[in-house]
Enzyme design. Structure first.
Site, PDB file in Angstrom:
ATOM      1  N   TYR A  85       0.674  -1.156  -0.231  1.00  0.00           N
ATOM      2  CA  TYR A  85      -0.185   0.064  -0.047  1.00  0.00           C
ATOM      3  C   TYR A  85       0.930   1.426  -0.156  1.00  0.00           C
ATOM      4  O   TYR A  85       0.289   2.298  -0.060  1.00  0.00           O
ATOM      5  CB  TYR A  85      -0.991  -0.071   1.282  1.00  0.00           C
ATOM      6  CG  TYR A  85      -1.986  -0.963   1.420  1.00  0.00           C
ATOM      7  CD1 TYR A  85      -3.398  -0.547   0.650  1.00  0.00           C
ATOM      8  CD2 TYR A  85      -1.938  -2.300   1.383  1.00  0.00           C
ATOM      9  CE1 TYR A  85      -4.375  -1.354   0.593  1.00  0.00           C
ATOM     10  CE2 TYR A  85      -2.968  -3.132   1.340  1.00  0.00           C
ATOM     11  CZ  TYR A  85      -4.196  -2.657   0.976  1.00  0.00           C
ATOM     12  OH  TYR A  85      -5.121  -3.807   1.216  1.00  0.00           O
ATOM     13  N   ILE A  93      14.317   1.870   7.045  1.00  0.00           N
ATOM     14  CA  ILE A  93      14.227   0.690   7.451  1.00  0.00           C
ATOM     15  C   ILE A  93      13.794   0.666   8.856  1.00  0.00           C
ATOM     16  O   ILE A  93      13.052  -0.106   9.557  1.00  0.00           O
ATOM     17  CB  ILE A  93      15.477  -0.239   7.293  1.00  0.00           C
ATOM     18  CG1 ILE A  93      15.229  -1.648   7.728  1.00  0.00           C
ATOM     19  CG2 ILE A  93      16.544   0.524   7.847  1.00  0.00           C
ATOM     20  CD1 ILE A  93      14.280  -2.227   6.855  1.00  0.00           C
ATOM     21  N   ASP A  94      14.204   1.669   9.505  1.00  0.00           N
ATOM     22  CA  ASP A  94      13.930   2.046  11.021  1.00  0.00           C
ATOM     23  C   ASP A  94      12.318   2.082  11.227  1.00  0.00           C
ATOM     24  O   ASP A  94      11.789   1.389  12.132  1.00  0.00           O
ATOM     25  CB  ASP A  94      14.494   3.129  11.491  1.00  0.00           C
ATOM     26  CG  ASP A  94      14.317   4.380  10.770  1.00  0.00           C
ATOM     27  OD1 ASP A  94      13.885   4.457   9.765  1.00  0.00           O
ATOM     28  OD2 ASP A  94      14.454   5.575  11.368  1.00  0.00           O
ATOM     29  N   ARG A  95      11.469   2.772  10.327  1.00  0.00           N
ATOM     30  CA  ARG A  95      10.376   2.848  10.488  1.00  0.00           C
ATOM     31  C   ARG A  95       9.665   1.539  10.173  1.00  0.00           C
ATOM     32  O   ARG A  95       8.599   1.195  10.729  1.00  0.00           O
ATOM     33  CB  ARG A  95       9.767   3.807   9.279  1.00  0.00           C
ATOM     34  CG  ARG A  95       9.784   5.271   9.642  1.00  0.00           C
ATOM     35  CD  ARG A  95       9.397   6.154   8.527  1.00  0.00           C
ATOM     36  NE  ARG A  95       7.845   6.344   8.783  1.00  0.00           N
ATOM     37  CZ  ARG A  95       6.962   6.781   7.816  1.00  0.00           C
ATOM     38  NH1 ARG A  95       7.388   7.050   6.776  1.00  0.00           N
ATOM     39  NH2 ARG A  95       5.676   6.781   8.082  1.00  0.00           N
TER      40      ARG A  95
END
Length: 245
Positions: A85, A93-95
């Site tokens: 989505y 990548i942290d999120r």
């Protein structure tokens, strides 16, 4: 398994040492780091997330001075969460790791919104079907304070941690700035959390993390929030253990 989890952020480098019996956290500025503390630790695996690619090689070299365990970076395809989505071309990548671990905290049954109060304030949303939907990003508190100081000659420097028992109505310039930083951030959190639930059409669980969250959580009036100051490191450790099973 003894895991070193490292997150290379825009301002700091956070490290967690996870063993069967203990967890130790280290925090360093990303312009002055040294991994000498690794040399006396028993380590099976080192996993890293990074949003500062130009630091990656130097950090690997520094780590190699103190341990023979070669670190590897977590890739998006390793994180078991759907991103169809969302345009992931600029997704940190942290999120994604934080979203995955936050979703896991609630038995993978609830929609979750993560408020990360770091250099930026990032909001990430995962629905109850484990779809990463996206969220919002806005300037962090520190950026806002620095901007005030740079662009307004008469406003003083403020250290948020120095001022306790802050009231909404400040009685001097410093306390007015602190009020704006603290209660303005709380208003963002409260307002955005309500709007997220309205847009999703369902109730959410909420997670608060990031360096400034320690100032906010004690006075945040929302029982649906949990405080996870080391969320990203715990997520890295979870993925590391999953990769070994």
């Amino acid at each position: 398994m003894n895991v070193i989890a490292i997150n290379i952020g825009n301002t700091s480098i956070n490290t967690g040492y996870f063993t069967n019996n203990n967890t130790i956290f280290f925090n360093q500025k990303n312009d002055n780091y040294n991994f000498d503390f690794l040399q006396n630790l028993k380590i099976d695996l080192i996993k890293i997330t990074s949003v500062v690619p130009n630091l990656n090689n130097d950090i690997i070299k520094n780590i190699s001075n103190f341990t023979n365990v070669f670190p590897t970076f977590i890739k998006r395809e390793e994180v078991p969460i759907d991103t169809s989505y969302y345009d992931t071309s600029n997704l940190g990548i942290d999120r994604l790791v934080s979203a995955f671990f936050s979703f896991s905290l609630f038995e993978k049954k609830h929609s979750v919104a993560i408020f990360d109060l770091g250099t930026a304030i990032s909001i990430s949303v995962v629905n109850s079907y484990a779809n990463f939907l996206g969220g919002a990003i806005l300037p962090g508190v520190e950026i806002g304070l620095k901007s005030l100081n740079l662009n307004t000659a008469l406003l003083p420097d403020v250290n948020i941690d120095d001022i306790k028992n802050q009231k909404i109505i400040g009685n001097n310039t410093k306390s007015c700035i602190v009020s704006g930083a603290i209660f303005g951030t709380i208003s963002i959190i409260e307002g955005m959390s309500k709007r997220i639930e309205k847009e999703l059409g369902q109730k959410c669980k909420f997670v608060l993390t990031g360096g400034f969250s320690k100032n906010i959580f004690p006075i945040l009036e929302n029982e649906n929030f949990i405080y996870k100051p080391n969320l990203i490191l715990e997520g890295i450790n979870e993925l590391a253990n999953m990769s070994k099973n």
